[in-house]
Enzyme design. Structure first.
Site, PDB file in Angstrom:
ATOM      1  N   ASP A 155      51.377  54.787  37.524  1.00 30.44           N
ATOM      2  CA  ASP A 155      51.488  54.833  38.973  1.00 30.44           C
ATOM      3  C   ASP A 155      53.215  55.372  39.106  1.00 30.44           C
ATOM      4  O   ASP A 155      54.012  54.878  39.160  1.00 30.44           O
ATOM      5  CB  ASP A 155      51.257  53.929  39.982  1.00 30.44           C
ATOM      6  CG  ASP A 155      51.629  54.079  41.278  1.00 30.44           C
ATOM      7  OD1 ASP A 155      51.854  53.002  41.951  1.00 30.44           O
ATOM      8  OD2 ASP A 155      51.766  55.125  42.038  1.00 30.44           O
ATOM      9  N   ASP A 166      53.111  61.726  43.056  1.00 30.52           N
ATOM     10  CA  ASP A 166      52.715  60.242  43.096  1.00 30.52           C
ATOM     11  C   ASP A 166      51.281  60.295  42.280  1.00 30.52           C
ATOM     12  O   ASP A 166      50.414  60.572  42.946  1.00 30.52           O
ATOM     13  CB  ASP A 166      52.538  59.653  44.280  1.00 30.52           C
ATOM     14  CG  ASP A 166      52.167  58.213  44.056  1.00 30.52           C
ATOM     15  OD1 ASP A 166      51.860  57.638  45.386  1.00 30.52           O
ATOM     16  OD2 ASP A 166      52.065  57.650  43.105  1.00 30.52           O
TER      17      ASP A 166
HETATM   18  C1  LIG Z   1      48.978  56.599  50.992  1.00 31.89           C
HETATM   19  S1  LIG Z   1      49.462  55.934  49.776  1.00 31.89           S
HETATM   20  C2  LIG Z   1      47.770  55.474  49.271  1.00 31.89           C
HETATM   21  C3  LIG Z   1      47.621  55.176  47.752  1.00 31.89           C
HETATM   22  N1  LIG Z   1      46.199  54.789  47.652  1.00 31.89           N
HETATM   23  C4  LIG Z   1      45.486  55.595  47.308  1.00 31.89           C
HETATM   24  O1  LIG Z   1      45.607  56.831  46.966  1.00 31.89           O
HETATM   25  C5  LIG Z   1      44.129  55.019  46.776  1.00 31.89           C
HETATM   26  C6  LIG Z   1      44.149  54.623  45.353  1.00 31.89           C
HETATM   27  C7  LIG Z   1      42.858  53.986  44.827  1.00 31.89           C
HETATM   28  C8  LIG Z   1      42.041  54.761  44.137  1.00 31.89           C
HETATM   29  C9  LIG Z   1      40.500  54.059  43.959  1.00 31.89           C
HETATM   30  C10 LIG Z   1      40.422  52.702  44.282  1.00 31.89           C
HETATM   31  C11 LIG Z   1      41.689  51.973  44.918  1.00 31.89           C
HETATM   32  C12 LIG Z   1      42.751  52.613  45.134  1.00 31.89           C
HETATM   33  N2  LIG Z   1      43.152  55.869  47.236  1.00 31.89           N
HETATM   34  C13 LIG Z   1      42.866  55.978  48.584  1.00 31.89           C
HETATM   35  O2  LIG Z   1      43.275  55.136  49.479  1.00 31.89           O
HETATM   36  N3  LIG Z   1      41.606  56.547  48.900  1.00 31.89           N
HETATM   37  C14 LIG Z   1      41.239  56.963  50.267  1.00 31.89           C
HETATM   38  C15 LIG Z   1      40.957  58.216  50.634  1.00 31.89           C
HETATM   39  O3  LIG Z   1      39.877  58.866  49.650  1.00 31.89           O
HETATM   40  C16 LIG Z   1      40.523  58.965  48.405  1.00 31.89           C
HETATM   41  C17 LIG Z   1      40.772  57.433  47.816  1.00 31.89           C
HETATM   42  C18 LIG Z   1      48.600  54.141  47.288  1.00 31.89           C
HETATM   43  O4  LIG Z   1      48.789  52.928  47.978  1.00 31.89           O
HETATM   44  N4  LIG Z   1      49.353  54.219  46.023  1.00 31.89           N
HETATM   45  C19 LIG Z   1      49.798  53.410  45.175  1.00 31.89           C
HETATM   46  C20 LIG Z   1      49.247  53.073  44.125  1.00 31.89           C
HETATM   47  C21 LIG Z   1      47.844  52.442  43.943  1.00 31.89           C
HETATM   48  C22 LIG Z   1      47.140  52.652  42.566  1.00 31.89           C
HETATM   49  C23 LIG Z   1      45.525  52.132  42.962  1.00 31.89           C
HETATM   50  C24 LIG Z   1      45.777  50.896  43.504  1.00 31.89           C
HETATM   51  C25 LIG Z   1      46.362  50.729  44.711  1.00 31.89           C
HETATM   52  C26 LIG Z   1      47.547  51.184  44.748  1.00 31.89           C
HETATM   53  C27 LIG Z   1      51.185  53.781  44.914  1.00 31.89           C
HETATM   54  O5  LIG Z   1      51.277  55.217  44.478  1.00 31.89           O
HETATM   55  C28 LIG Z   1      52.228  53.936  46.119  1.00 31.89           C
HETATM   56  O6  LIG Z   1      52.258  52.942  47.133  1.00 31.89           O
HETATM   57  O7  LIG Z   1      52.991  54.882  46.631  1.00 31.89           O
HETATM   58  C29 LIG Z   1      53.757  54.804  47.830  1.00 31.89           C
HETATM   59  C30 LIG Z   1      54.975  55.434  47.304  1.00 31.89           C
HETATM   60  C31 LIG Z   1      52.929  55.564  48.538  1.00 31.89           C
END
Ligand SMILES: CSC[C@H](NC(=O)[C@H](Cc1ccccc1)NC(=O)N1CCOCC1)C(=O)N[C@@H](CC1CCCCC1)[C@@H](O)C(=O)OC(C)C
Length: 329
Positions: free
Chosen positions: A35, A219
């Site tokens: 990440d 990201d």
């Molecule tokens: C608007 S930021 C949203 C982003 N999350 C995502 O993009 C998650 C990732 C995921 C996939 C599968 C299962 C679980 C989680 N996917 C998601 O929200 N989705 C909803 C829409 O359809 C596509 C999948 C996020 O929080 N990214 C984190 C890393 C992420 C890795 C997987 C576990 C959860 C945390 C990180 O990159 C972050 O917080 O970035 C900040 C700077 C925005």
């Protein structure tokens, strides 16, 4: 020295990308999500409540002869999607793609939110953001890449994420054969902990790039391409059946639509995301309604060039020169 690790989409929607990481002696291999949007390496472990840990691969520091407790240190993190985790800290040897960091802070989870409990395809994250974003207290720890940088042939890594096929994270070298186009470089802003940059313009379909700059982050941990409403509207105005679906919390359209491409300018190059990459997935198994890979960033307050955008390019995260390189794939 260099490292090279394969990475694979977690499911048919390329929701996240999974990379195997070896921790401890003897090696304990865990599937982790790399990440660039965060800066903590944390894992499900023998300290994670059993009820939360089931289905996950666990790191057991007690079974590693090289594990050492970083006494007094704790961590707690919350992500953009409101998922969270927290715990205590060990140091141990961590090997990625054949390159070992001897004394890496390995953050062990004593608490994980529901989303992590349910997401059994990963057992934690490897933060590849800037050290300033690390959440360990009282003394913040370095990322694996930051610890590796000085020993790598070059202080950089590349991400080559692919749709429904194996891609790679390479450390210390650029395999230009992975890209068709020339690498265009632009300054990276690491002050917030992630890889910020400014795209110089965009266009829909094969049109000429406009000169409306977009500031956002590269990201790998975000699934979608998240941009301002005016750009999202300009794109979906070209998609006959597109409409906002409250329950899906995003724009959906008929899966049969022939989607236009989306291009953005960066470092003097143009990166074009094909229409196919902008159709993420049917909203349910077998549905003829599909969910868009481009969605609004309005609720987050930051524009995110996530996996949907990264899949169109070879991306160079160049810490040494504080810059990002993008080349069309
Ligand atoms: C608007 S930021 C949203 C982003 N999350 C995502 O993009 C998650 C990732 C995921 C996939 C599968 C299962 C679980 C989680 N996917 C998601 O929200 N989705 C909803 C829409 O359809 C596509 C999948 C996020 O929080 N990214 C984190 C890393 C992420 C890795 C997987 C576990 C959860 C945390 C990180 O990159 C972050 O917080 O970035 C900040 C700077 C925005």
């Amino acid at each position: 020295q260099t490292g090279s690790a394969n990475t694979n989409p977690s499911d048919s929607a390329d929701d996240e990308y999974i990379t195997s990481v070896s921790i401890g002696t003897p090696a304990q291999v865990l599937p982790l999500d790399f990440d660039t949007g965060s800066s903590d390496l944390w894992v499900f472990s023998s300290e994670t409540p059993k009820s939360s840990a089931s289905g996950h691969t666990l790191y057991s520091p007690s079974k590693s002869s090289t594990a050492k407790k970083l006494s007094g240190s704790t961590w707690s993190i919350e992500y953009g999607d409101k998922s969270s985790s927290s715990g205590d800290v060990y140091t141990d040897v961590v090997t990625i793609g054949g390159f070992s960091v001897k004394t890496q802070a390995v953050e062990s989870a004593t608490k994980v939110s529901t989303q992590f409990v349910q997401d059994t395809v990963i057992s934690g994250l490897v933060g590849l953001g800037f050290d300033v974003g690390n959440q360990v207290s009282p003394r913040p720890q370095k990322t694996w890449f930051s610890n590796a940088a000085n020993s790598l042939a070059e202080p950089l890594f590349t991400a080559d994420l692919r749709h429904q096929e194996t891609g790679s994270y390479n450390f210390g070298f650029i395999d230009t054969s992975l890209a068709k186009g020339t690498i265009g470089y632009t300054p990276a802003d690491g002050s917030e902990g992630y890889w910020g940059f400014t795209a110089t313009g965009y266009s829909v379909g094969g049109a000429k790039l406009n000169r409306n700059s977009i500031t956002g982050i590269a990201d790998t941990g975000t699934t979608l391409l998240l941009l301002p409403d005016n750009i999202v509207d300009a794109y979906y105005n070209n998609v006959e059946s597109a409409q906002y679906d409250d329950s899906q919390e995003g724009v959906v359209f008929d899966c049969s639509e022939d989607l236009p491409s989306f291009s953005f300018g960066v470092g003097g190059q143009t990166i074009t995301i094909s229409g196919d990459l902008l159709n993420l997935t049917p909203i349910e198994e077998g549905s003829s309604t599909c969910f868009g890979g481009l969605q609004s960033s309005a609720d987050i307050g930051i524009n995110i060039f996530g996996d949907v955008a990264l899949k169109a390019a070879l991306v160079v995260f160049d810490l040494g020169n504080e810059r990002l390189g993008w080349a069309q794939k």
